[in-house]
Design a protein around this motif. Structure first.
Motif: not given
Ligand code: ZN
Length: 149
Positions: A14, A27, A29, A137
């Motif tokens: 995202h 990037h 996660h 996250e």
């Molecule tokens: Zn992020």
């Protein structure tokens, strides 16, 4: 009150387009999704799930089908991020998921709740409800979204 929680993990990309710092960059996660259901144990002698709120394998199957398989290894892009959508649409066969809010962990937790709550309700009716979504996250940062009643 009795609850059960199932944890599932997935990877997704995202960006936060308006962020003042590094989160505006593309990037990804390793997200962890914790699904908490509230209800009463099933009272059905002889049934496979007797004594359970819901079989953990069923909790998992519903979440995989309606959310995790769709978001895993996808890029989650805000529908208002037209620049990013244009870029992603140029990539052949790219797995892109357009979301109605900026994909912060807070908004993604709410979206996940909205997707999953009716799926669990459909399956088991009023006896069972999706009480909470916790979305990590990072291992040290997460959001909780809890049912209002
Ligand atoms: Zn992020």
């Amino acid at each position: 009150m009795l609850t059960i929680t199932k944890r599932l993990e997935f990877d997704a990309g995202h960006r936060i387009p308006d962020h003042k710092s590094k989160c505006r960059n593309l990037h990804g996660h390793r997200y962890a999704l914790e699904i908490t259901l509230q209800g009463e144990p099933i009272d059905s002698p002889g049934a496979s799930d007797n004594g359970m709120l819901m079989d953990f394998s069923d909790v998992k199957q519903i979440a995989m089908e309606h959310l995790v398989d769709i978001w895993d290894h996808a890029f989650l892009v805000y529908e208002g991020d037209s620049l990013m959508q244009l870029l992603l649409s140029g990539l052949p066969d790219h797995k892109t998921v357009v979301v109605p809010q900026i994909p912060t962990v807070e908004n993604l937790a709410i979206i996940a709740y909205q997707i999953l709550a009716p799926r669990y309700r459909q399956r088991f009716g009023a006896k069972l409800q999706l009480a909470k979504i916790r979305l990590y996250e990072t291992p040290t940062s997460w959001a909780d979204y809890t049912a209002s009643n």
